[in-house]
Design an enzyme around this catalytic site. Structure first.
Site, mmCIF file in Angstrom:
data_model
loop_
_atom_site.group_PDB
_atom_site.id
_atom_site.type_symbol
_atom_site.label_atom_id
_atom_site.label_comp_id
_atom_site.label_asym_id
_atom_site.label_seq_id
_atom_site.Cartn_x
_atom_site.Cartn_y
_atom_site.Cartn_z
ATOM 1 N N GLU A 365 -7.278 10.011 -42.832
ATOM 2 C CA GLU A 365 -8.245 10.088 -41.616
ATOM 3 C C GLU A 365 -8.358 8.583 -40.940
ATOM 4 O O GLU A 365 -8.445 8.398 -39.905
ATOM 5 C CB GLU A 365 -9.685 10.731 -41.977
ATOM 6 C CG GLU A 365 -9.627 11.767 -42.574
ATOM 7 C CD GLU A 365 -9.040 13.093 -41.736
ATOM 8 O OE1 GLU A 365 -9.121 12.690 -40.327
ATOM 9 O OE2 GLU A 365 -8.480 14.092 -41.985
ATOM 10 N N HIS A 449 0.384 20.141 -37.190
ATOM 11 C CA HIS A 449 0.201 20.255 -38.500
ATOM 12 C C HIS A 449 1.344 20.955 -39.460
ATOM 13 O O HIS A 449 1.542 20.886 -40.491
ATOM 14 C CB HIS A 449 -0.952 20.793 -39.141
ATOM 15 C CG HIS A 449 -2.393 20.062 -38.849
ATOM 16 N ND1 HIS A 449 -2.851 20.402 -37.787
ATOM 17 C CD2 HIS A 449 -2.803 19.139 -39.400
ATOM 18 C CE1 HIS A 449 -3.988 19.500 -37.866
ATOM 19 N NE2 HIS A 449 -3.848 18.737 -38.797
#
Length: 521
Positions: A365, A449
């Protein structure tokens, strides 16, 4: 992008397509040229001389001298937006193409100058055809564009909130590409809020008609579903501060003054960032504090990694506060970078445990924040898959015990993804198996993803060949020096090869090239 001129000029033949070698220029090395590159421009086409000074003015004069190569004088169509000097002493000038003063959306040109003041590489998207294809005029104001954008996302300014912080909205006029390959004047609208749910919307609004050309919620996350274990119960050292008679999770220990601050949302989805985590003693031991302890500890380590390895001061390299909020929502199966901070859910207990409990997810992140402030890779299709992949790769660099991502927070399966074996979790590991998914929320914006497995496997190939220490420097340089918002897999390969050549020479550059060849690129 395929909508303008994809430009790549370099001494290195490994910069794929539209490659130009500049005579008399050397970076780490001056390899032999490959004459079979598509649209190759021979080196004698360029006027090459040492720049009289390393400045925006000198570079634009250089570009003007090479007008025939660039089909006109590109200096008139470029606006300087950033200038940096790297650890090698090379200087990098990042420009955005403009049309009548209006920047072209998602396009950049980067000009690289070596220590001898020679331009040694140019890459990016010049978009020579923008002016001819801009087919409308501006009739809407920025505020009117914001109104259209709010309607497009089904919200109103009154219905959303950033807690005690003012709404973070902006509308910038740009030349935006449409699906038919043309360009229209449009407002690039950003709407960010945390209530009733975190959002980081980017909406492209036609400046003449108000039509929505594109909209995307760019809240970036490690995964939408997953599993994990409970927090480990391990005792760790924390950097905290004492404030008003209590102790809080505010790390003031960093030599740069950057603060790392951890908040508790107490299972709310509003009033971000939440309540600063505190204790009457210097021990944070209650069950409700464990997720915060992991977030705080992990982020401190991730900050140290970027600072010690690359001298990077926070995600923005300007000492920006690093903020986390834990206990977001109820049974929330996500961790996310939302444009200016991180949020962590607690998981549902069957797929995920609290998502702050994973070092590699925290690093993942944080890397989204670094990417946002550097290459700013578009969160769709190949650029989006690269965005996810670079986050996974730096997640691995922060947790090198295994090749898995998210193994500490998954419950019903061993991990979220694997760099060494992407197919284990349903990802392709070769470009021939690239998934052409729709560029929609349901299609994961072109499978960002999913298709990240391909560059992830290339990273694994690279690391196993040249080692972590070299690989992490190469990946950081490619991300912060060479990549642009619309970079493709081939652009990433070229950027990584060039970065390897800059830092270590031809042998390691060849290893990087082989790593990408092995995944079909």
């Amino acid at each position: 992008m395929g909508l303008g001129k994809k430009l790549s000029v370099a001494v290195a033949a490994s910069f794929m397509s539209l490659t130009i070698s500049l005579p008399g220029v050397q970076a780490a090395e001056n390899p032999q040229l490959k004459e079979n590159l598509t649209n190759f421009v021979p080196k004698h086409s360029l006027v090459q001389s040492e720049l009289p000074s390393v400045s925006d003015k000198a570079i634009k004069q250089y570009l003007k001298q090479n007008g025939k190569v660039f089909k006109g004088n590109p200096s008139e169509r470029l606006k300087l937006i950033d200038q940096t000097t790297d650890d090698l002493g090379y200087k990098h000038f990042r420009y955005v193409p403009v049309v009548n003063g209006v920047p072209v959306k998602d396009s950049q040109v980067i000009i690289h100058v070596d220590k001898s003041n020679n331009v040694y590489a140019i890459n990016g998207e010049l978009n020579n055809d923008v002016s001819a294809k801009t087919a409308n005029s501006k009739k809407l104001s920025a505020n009117q564009a914001l109104d259209h954008a709010y309607k497009a996302i089904g919200k109103s300014p009154e219905a959303v909130s950033n807690g005690t912080v003012a709404n973070k909205n902006k509308a910038e006029l740009k030349a935006a590409a449409t699906k038919d390959g043309k360009y229209r004047l449009a407002y690039d609208v950003t709407i960010r809020y945390i209530e009733p749910e975190p959002a980081n919307w980017e909406v492209t609004v036609d400046a003449e008609t108000g039509k929505i050309l594109k909209k995307q919620n760019k809240v970036e996350h490690a995964a939408t579903t997953g599993t994990g274990t409970t927090l480990k119960g391990k005792t760790v050292s924390l950097n905290i501060s004492s404030e008003s008679g209590k102790y809080v999770l505010r790390d003031l220990s960093k030599p740069t003054g950057t603060q790392i601050i951890t908040y508790d949302l107490q299972n709310r989805e509003y009033n971000l960032p939440g309540t600063l985590v505190s204790s009457t003693t210097n021990q944070f031991t209650t069950s409700s504090q464990r997720a915060a302890v992991d977030a705080h500890y992990n982020l401190g380590k991730v900050y140290d990694y970027f600072y010690q390895k690359f001298n990077r001061n926070s995600y923005d390299n300007k000492g920006g506060k690093i903020v986390s909020s834990v206990h977001y929502g109820s049974r929330y199966n996500n961790a996310a970078w939302i444009g200016d901070q991180m949020i962590y859910g607690d998981g549902d207990g069957s797929f995920f445990s609290p998502l702050s409990g994973s070092m590699d997810v925290t690093a993942h992140e944080m890397t989204h924040g670094v990417t946002q402030e550097t290459a700013n890779l578009n969160y769709e299709n190949q650029p989006g898959a690269l965005n996810e992949s670079f986050s996974d790769v730096f997640g691995y660099f922060n947790d090198t015990e295994d090749w898995d991502i998210g193994e500490d927070i998954t419950v019903s399966q061993p991990a979220l993804r694997s760099l060494s074996n992407p197919t284990k979790y349903g990802q392709p590991d070769n470009f021939k198996n690239y998934k052409n998914l729709p560029n929609t929320d349901a299609g994961d914006y072109g499978g960002v993803h999913t298709n990240s497995g391909i560059p992830n496997k290339a990273a694994y190939n690279t690391i196993t060949k040249i080692g972590v220490n070299k690989a992490e420097q190469i990946y950081y340089r490619a991300l912060t020096v060479y990549l642009t918002p619309s970079s493709t897999f081939k652009d990433a390969k070229a950027a990584l090869i060039q970065s390897a050549r800059d830092l270590y020479g031809s042998q390691d550059a060849a290893s990087v090239e082989a790593a990408w060849n092995a995944v079909g690129l």
